[in-house]
Motif scaffolding. Structure first.
Motif, PDB file in Angstrom:
ATOM      1  N   GLN A  74       0.833  -1.210   0.000  1.00 34.39           N
ATOM      2  CA  GLN A  74       0.000   0.000   0.000  1.00 34.39           C
ATOM      3  C   GLN A  74       0.869   1.262   0.000  1.00 34.39           C
ATOM      4  OE1 GLN A  74      -2.837   1.231   3.348  1.00 34.39           O
ATOM      5  NE2 GLN A  74      -3.039  -0.973   3.280  1.00 34.39           N
ATOM      6  N   LYS A  96      -6.479  -8.618  -4.640  1.00 28.13           N
ATOM      7  CA  LYS A  96      -7.742  -8.451  -3.921  1.00 28.13           C
ATOM      8  C   LYS A  96      -7.507  -7.805  -2.563  1.00 28.13           C
ATOM      9  CE  LYS A  96      -9.370 -12.895  -5.322  1.00 28.13           C
ATOM     10  NZ  LYS A  96     -10.042 -14.143  -4.958  1.00 28.13           N
ATOM     11  N   SER A  97      -6.341  -8.098  -1.970  1.00 22.98           N
ATOM     12  CA  SER A  97      -6.051  -7.575  -0.637  1.00 22.98           C
ATOM     13  C   SER A  97      -5.568  -6.128  -0.682  1.00 22.98           C
ATOM     14  CB  SER A  97      -4.998  -8.452   0.054  1.00 22.98           C
ATOM     15  OG  SER A  97      -5.447  -9.789   0.135  1.00 22.98           O
ATOM     16  N   PRO A 100      -8.199  -2.634  -2.798  1.00 16.32           N
ATOM     17  CA  PRO A 100      -9.205  -1.842  -2.066  1.00 16.32           C
ATOM     18  C   PRO A 100      -8.563  -0.964  -0.985  1.00 16.32           C
ATOM     19  CG  PRO A 100      -9.937  -4.113  -2.314  1.00 16.32           C
ATOM     20  CD  PRO A 100      -8.502  -4.079  -2.727  1.00 16.32           C
ATOM     21  N   ALA A 101      -7.483  -1.449  -0.381  1.00 17.71           N
ATOM     22  CA  ALA A 101      -6.793  -0.674   0.656  1.00 17.71           C
ATOM     23  C   ALA A 101      -6.169   0.585   0.050  1.00 17.71           C
ATOM     24  CB  ALA A 101      -5.735  -1.546   1.339  1.00 17.71           C
ATOM     25  N   ALA A 103      -7.055   2.019  -2.727  1.00 14.78           N
ATOM     26  CA  ALA A 103      -8.140   2.880  -3.206  1.00 14.78           C
ATOM     27  C   ALA A 103      -8.745   3.682  -2.062  1.00 14.78           C
ATOM     28  CB  ALA A 103      -9.205   2.032  -3.899  1.00 14.78           C
ATOM     29  N   ALA A 104      -8.987   3.021  -0.939  1.00 16.72           N
ATOM     30  CA  ALA A 104      -9.611   3.709   0.201  1.00 16.72           C
ATOM     31  C   ALA A 104      -8.729   4.859   0.675  1.00 16.72           C
ATOM     32  CB  ALA A 104      -9.865   2.727   1.338  1.00 16.72           C
ATOM     33  N   ARG A 105      -7.416   4.633   0.681  1.00 18.94           N
ATOM     34  CA  ARG A 105      -6.508   5.697   1.131  1.00 18.94           C
ATOM     35  C   ARG A 105      -6.538   6.878   0.168  1.00 18.94           C
ATOM     36  NH1 ARG A 105      -1.642   3.538   3.677  1.00 18.94           N
ATOM     37  NH2 ARG A 105      -0.873   5.671   3.617  1.00 18.94           N
ATOM     38  N   ASP A 107      -9.321   7.730  -1.334  1.00 20.78           N
ATOM     39  CA  ASP A 107     -10.753   8.050  -1.377  1.00 20.78           C
ATOM     40  C   ASP A 107     -11.373   7.719  -2.735  1.00 20.78           C
ATOM     41  OD1 ASP A 107     -13.146   8.769  -0.232  1.00 20.78           O
ATOM     42  OD2 ASP A 107     -12.982  10.873  -0.841  1.00 20.78           O
ATOM     43  N   VAL A 108     -11.012   6.551  -3.214  1.00 22.04           N
ATOM     44  CA  VAL A 108     -11.533   6.091  -4.507  1.00 22.04           C
ATOM     45  C   VAL A 108     -12.209   4.734  -4.299  1.00 22.04           C
ATOM     46  CG1 VAL A 108     -10.832   5.210  -6.788  1.00 22.04           C
ATOM     47  CG2 VAL A 108      -9.818   7.319  -5.892  1.00 22.04           C
ATOM     48  N   ALA A 109     -13.322   4.515  -5.000  1.00 19.43           N
ATOM     49  CA  ALA A 109     -13.957   3.196  -5.005  1.00 19.43           C
ATOM     50  C   ALA A 109     -13.343   2.391  -6.143  1.00 19.43           C
ATOM     51  CB  ALA A 109     -15.461   3.332  -5.196  1.00 19.43           C
ATOM     52  N   PRO A 110     -12.726   1.257  -5.852  1.00 15.60           N
ATOM     53  CA  PRO A 110     -12.137   0.456  -6.932  1.00 15.60           C
ATOM     54  C   PRO A 110     -13.210  -0.360  -7.657  1.00 15.60           C
ATOM     55  CG  PRO A 110     -11.841  -0.672  -4.848  1.00 15.60           C
ATOM     56  CD  PRO A 110     -12.551   0.627  -4.535  1.00 15.60           C
ATOM     57  N   ILE A 111     -12.902  -0.743  -8.876  1.00 15.77           N
ATOM     58  CA  ILE A 111     -13.786  -1.644  -9.621  1.00 15.77           C
ATOM     59  C   ILE A 111     -13.035  -2.977  -9.697  1.00 15.77           C
ATOM     60  CG2 ILE A 111     -15.160  -1.946 -11.728  1.00 15.77           C
ATOM     61  CD1 ILE A 111     -15.771   0.713 -10.409  1.00 15.77           C
ATOM     62  N   THR A 112     -13.580  -4.006  -9.063  1.00 17.26           N
ATOM     63  CA  THR A 112     -12.818  -5.250  -8.919  1.00 17.26           C
ATOM     64  C   THR A 112     -13.355  -6.381  -9.793  1.00 17.26           C
ATOM     65  OG1 THR A 112     -14.134  -5.564  -6.905  1.00 17.26           O
ATOM     66  CG2 THR A 112     -11.870  -4.875  -6.613  1.00 17.26           C
ATOM     67  N   GLN A 140     -15.341   8.298 -11.330  1.00 19.86           N
ATOM     68  CA  GLN A 140     -14.200   8.907 -10.663  1.00 19.86           C
ATOM     69  C   GLN A 140     -13.069   9.201 -11.648  1.00 19.86           C
ATOM     70  OE1 GLN A 140     -14.193   6.579  -6.547  1.00 19.86           O
ATOM     71  NE2 GLN A 140     -14.462   5.242  -8.284  1.00 19.86           N
TER      72      GLN A 140
ATOM     73  N   LEU B  95     -17.079   1.504  -0.254  1.00 22.73           N
ATOM     74  CA  LEU B  95     -16.300   2.594   0.347  1.00 22.73           C
ATOM     75  C   LEU B  95     -17.116   3.314   1.424  1.00 22.73           C
ATOM     76  CD1 LEU B  95     -13.669   4.216   0.396  1.00 22.73           C
ATOM     77  CD2 LEU B  95     -14.578   5.635  -1.460  1.00 22.73           C
ATOM     78  N   GLN B 126     -14.387  -6.017  -0.877  1.00 23.67           N
ATOM     79  CA  GLN B 126     -13.506  -4.854  -0.675  1.00 23.67           C
ATOM     80  C   GLN B 126     -13.547  -4.261   0.730  1.00 23.67           C
ATOM     81  OE1 GLN B 126     -15.115  -2.092  -3.511  1.00 23.67           O
ATOM     82  NE2 GLN B 126     -14.474  -3.286  -5.289  1.00 23.67           N
ATOM     83  N   GLN B 129     -10.748  -4.691   3.590  1.00 22.09           N
ATOM     84  CA  GLN B 129      -9.465  -4.096   3.224  1.00 22.09           C
ATOM     85  C   GLN B 129      -9.532  -2.570   3.346  1.00 22.09           C
ATOM     86  OE1 GLN B 129     -11.234  -6.518   1.808  1.00 22.09           O
ATOM     87  NE2 GLN B 129     -10.221  -7.294  -0.030  1.00 22.09           N
ATOM     88  N   MET B 130     -10.671  -2.001   2.931  1.00 27.73           N
ATOM     89  CA  MET B 130     -10.825  -0.545   3.001  1.00 27.73           C
ATOM     90  C   MET B 130     -10.867  -0.069   4.438  1.00 27.73           C
ATOM     91  SD  MET B 130     -13.633   0.162   0.134  1.00 27.73           S
ATOM     92  CE  MET B 130     -13.122   0.533  -1.510  1.00 27.73           C
ATOM     93  N   ALA B 133      -7.439  -0.055   5.935  1.00 25.97           N
ATOM     94  CA  ALA B 133      -6.630   1.044   5.392  1.00 25.97           C
ATOM     95  C   ALA B 133      -7.058   2.378   5.993  1.00 25.97           C
ATOM     96  CB  ALA B 133      -6.745   1.073   3.872  1.00 25.97           C
ATOM     97  N   LEU B 134      -8.379   2.583   6.125  1.00 22.63           N
ATOM     98  CA  LEU B 134      -8.865   3.855   6.683  1.00 22.63           C
ATOM     99  C   LEU B 134      -8.483   3.985   8.156  1.00 22.63           C
ATOM    100  CD1 LEU B 134     -12.449   3.981   5.078  1.00 22.63           C
ATOM    101  CD2 LEU B 134     -10.441   5.332   4.403  1.00 22.63           C
ATOM    102  N   LEU B 139      -4.038  -5.865   8.469  1.00 23.47           N
ATOM    103  CA  LEU B 139      -5.108  -6.535   7.742  1.00 23.47           C
ATOM    104  C   LEU B 139      -4.723  -7.988   7.471  1.00 23.47           C
ATOM    105  CD1 LEU B 139      -7.654  -6.563   5.830  1.00 23.47           C
ATOM    106  CD2 LEU B 139      -6.130  -5.734   4.034  1.00 23.47           C
ATOM    107  N   THR B 141      -6.468 -10.818   5.303  1.00 21.46           N
ATOM    108  CA  THR B 141      -7.579 -11.263   4.450  1.00 21.46           C
ATOM    109  C   THR B 141      -7.565 -12.787   4.333  1.00 21.46           C
ATOM    110  OG1 THR B 141      -6.114 -10.825   2.590  1.00 21.46           O
ATOM    111  CG2 THR B 141      -7.844  -9.211   2.997  1.00 21.46           C
ATOM    112  N   ARG B 214     -20.058   6.070  -6.172  1.00 27.03           N
ATOM    113  CA  ARG B 214     -18.961   6.508  -7.030  1.00 27.03           C
ATOM    114  C   ARG B 214     -19.041   5.902  -8.421  1.00 27.03           C
ATOM    115  NH1 ARG B 214     -14.751   8.450  -4.063  1.00 27.03           N
ATOM    116  NH2 ARG B 214     -15.503   9.291  -2.091  1.00 27.03           N
TER     117      ARG B 214
END
Ligand SMILES: Cc1cc2nc3c(=O)[nH]c(=O)nc-3n(C[C@H](O)[C@H](O)[C@H](O)COP(=O)(O)OP(=O)(O)OC[C@H]3O[C@@H](n4cnc5c(N)ncnc54)[C@H](O)[C@@H]3O)c2cc1C
Lengths: 308, 249
Positions: A74, A96-97, A100-101, A103-105, A107-112, A140, B95, B126, B129-130, B133-134, B139, B141, B214
């Motif tokens: 990350q 996968k792990s 999303p981590a 992306a969250a940092r 402030d984005v929603a990922p498309i998985t 986004q 999110l 997701q 994991q989010m 991170a926040l 973590l 998984t 989003r």
């Protein structure tokens, strides 16, 4: 602006996944940087540089990447993320792990788990264990994506990308690696084998004895259902399906497998599916191209003999 | 130590979803909903830790509509001590869910936070994991085994060719995989008792979090049906057919 693709290593070698992810990333028609990190990255960086379509290979070498932890990957990606408008990884255990981590940092929603990309911001992804395909429009500016590698043909290896070293942030050290128990086998890898033969729980204790001679003759990987794994007849890394490995071989042979939705989710992209089952109403026959209604305990030895 | 378990009231995994031809969207109006199987596994793990005296309180949290109370009651019946619903009528994306859970974690201060590795339905996979991170915490998984130590947790994870074991400082976020445990059957009296227990409810819109979506699902479709297998009379016929089709040499 350009695209960042995350590579993964297996030991000191580049995982074959990278060629598929780079292929997916070419959809944007922008320069692609491939990020390679590890504790010994020289060999992998050389391999990465040959992937067609890669502009630059970014290499981060650090001891703590010998066994990459989510937190450290990350931080590495975040240290360079602002230079990119697309970040892509395989939809692998690591992808996968970390995605999303990351992306969250940001402030984005990922498309998985994307199986189709319509650049710059539309995607198709499976839902409900592959029973539904949804078309997603991402609103986004920064696109962060994981791709299902079996849905993208690997790029050629005639490239000659520039290799650039980058520095890795220090490890956060809130987690650490203890050990790995990996099953080593001389058979082809389940996720990339051209032929896969898989068995269900009805094979019982003879799972290995029935399947391995045939697998050897076909140069096939062996797979199993969850019921078979849970019953202790096969190790869990052989599980095929929604919660196991997703496969897309040229030939998939399902033996004594009922064809539960969650299992089918993992084999849908196979080119030819063969089912052997003694129940003519087994759901697997709905998904198979060819079927044989037979008792597996006689059919498998017959198959083995016929292949000699 | 307190444990927080996130619980989604999810579409029943036995259900085959279908697309409404007029809207082009998955029709969930009649879909039965139950506790997400991976969240049931999380609750089970928390209850086992409590039974071994390693955990003092289990708080189950769901984010969803009023019907999500059913899944929280399920958690109560399995052994949760408290249940909390962050109520919303909108289908939130991961999110937003992670941000709401962060608010709850900051309020509750658990040592260990469990989520499922995914929910049945959109299969995003997701949220855990989010959240980690926040929160800036460790973590783990795809957890298939765990062991609590002093101030840390050792987690065995399912990885590509086997398992990996890592150690995480507490607090940490774990996402449960199928093999972590097999959830207990709920006894009817426990379920009756669970019906009487209180569920604290907070309005999602009042927690100061941006809940805007989003991305948009424009349309969905079912994959084309295969015509069904060509049935062959014997293994030898199978082999000759595959050879003719050049699938086998
Ligand atoms: C959330 C969730 C995730 C899951 N993920 C997965 C996953 O990733 N992968 C997966 O595989 N499953 C998964 N499952 C489990 C799945 O639902 C099924 O239970 C499982 O796939 C069934 O395995 P099976 O076909 O071996 O067993 P069964 O369903 O019991 O089928 C056995 C089959 O063997 C046939 N048979 C028996 N004896 C013989 C014989 N002598 N000769 C020929 N045929 C015979 C029977 O006719 C039957 O069709 C998941 C379930 C859940 C709830």
């Amino acid at each position: 602006m350009s695209i960042l693709v995350l590579a993964e290593l297996d030991g000191n070698k580049l995982k074959g996944l990278a060629a598929h992810v780079v292929s997916a990333a070419t959809a944007w028609q922008k320069p692609i940087d491939l990020l390679v990190y590890g504790s010994q990255v020289e060999e992998a960086a050389k391999e990465a540089a040959t992937l067609s379509g890669v502009a630059r290979v970014l290499v981060a070498q650090a001891d703590h990447f010998a066994h990459p932890l989510v937190e450290d990957v990350q931080d590495l990606v975040l240290s360079i993320a602002k230079e990119y408008d697309v970040i892509v990884s395989a939809h692998s255990v690591l992808g996968k792990s970390v995605i999303p981590a990351i992306a969250a940092r940001l402030d984005v929603a990922p498309i998985t788990d994307v199986v189709e990309i319509h650049a710059p911001s539309s995607y198709v992804r499976p839902e409900y264990a592959g029973n539904i395909f949804s078309h997603v429009e991402n609103h986004q500016a920064l696109q962060i994506v994981t791709v299902r590698n079996t849905a993208f043909r690997p790029v050629a290896t005639d490239g000659n990308a520039e290799v650039v070293s980058i520095s890795a942030p220090l490890s956060r050290a809130i987690s650490n690696w203890i050990k790995e128990d990996l099953n080593h086998s001389d058979r082809p890898e389940l996720g990339s084998a051209r032929v896969v033969i898989a068995g269900g729980r009805s094979l019982g204790e003879s799972f290995e004895a029935l399947l391995s001679p045939i697998a050897e003759k076909l140069d096939a990987a062996i797979g199993a259902t969850r019921a078979c794994v849970d019953a202790g007849f096969a190790p869990n890394d052989l599980q095929v399906g929604q919660t196991g490995t997703l496969i897309a071989p040229d030939l998939y042979i399902a033996v004594g497998i009922s064809g539960a939705m969650q299992h089918i989710a993992g084999i849908k992209d196979s080119k030819v599916v063969v089912a052997i089952n003694h129940d003519p109403d087994a759901p697997i026959f709905k998904y198979a191209d060819y079927g044989v209604i037979a008792d597996l305990f006689t059919a498998l030895p017959e198959l083995d003999k016929a292949l000699q | 130590m307190k444990v927080l378990v996130a619980v989604k009231h999810a579409v029943d995994h036995n259900l085959k979803p279908f697309v409404d031809a007029t809207t082009g969207q998955v029709d969930l109006s009649q879909a039965r909903r139950v506790i997400n199987p991976f969240d049931e596994i999380s609750i089970e793990e928390a209850v086992r830790l409590k039974e071994r005296g390693l955990v003092t309180e289990i708080v189950a949290v769901s984010i969803g509509g009023a019907d999500a109370k059913d899944s929280l009651r399920h958690a109560y019946a399995m052994g949760a001590d408290r249940a909390l619903l962050v109520e919303t009528d909108v289908r939130l994306q991961p999110l937003s869910v992670a941000k709401l859970l962060k608010v709850i974690v900051e309020r509750e201060q658990p040592g260990l936070i469990f989520l499922g590795k995914q929910a049945v339905g959109e299969d995003y996979g997701q949220t855990g994991q989010m959240l980690a991170a926040l929160l800036g915490v460790g973590l783990g998984t795809f957890a298939s085994a765990l062991q609590l130590k002093d101030g840390s947790v050792e987690v065995t994870r399912e990885v590509d060719k086997g398992t990996q074991t890592i150690s995480l400082q507490l607090p940490a976020v774990l996402t449960s995989d199928l093999r972590l445990n097999e959830p207990r059957f709920i006894k009817l009296p426990n379920l009756m008792m669970a019906k009487k227990k209180a569920i604290e409810t907070l309005a999602a819109g009042e927690l100061g979090i941006d809940l805007a979506n989003r991305f948009t699902v424009i349309k969905s479709n079912e994959p084309p049906q295969k015509p069904g297998a060509v049935q062959l009379a014997s293994v030898s016929e199978l082999i000759s057919t595959l050879r003719k089709a050049e699938v086998l040499q």
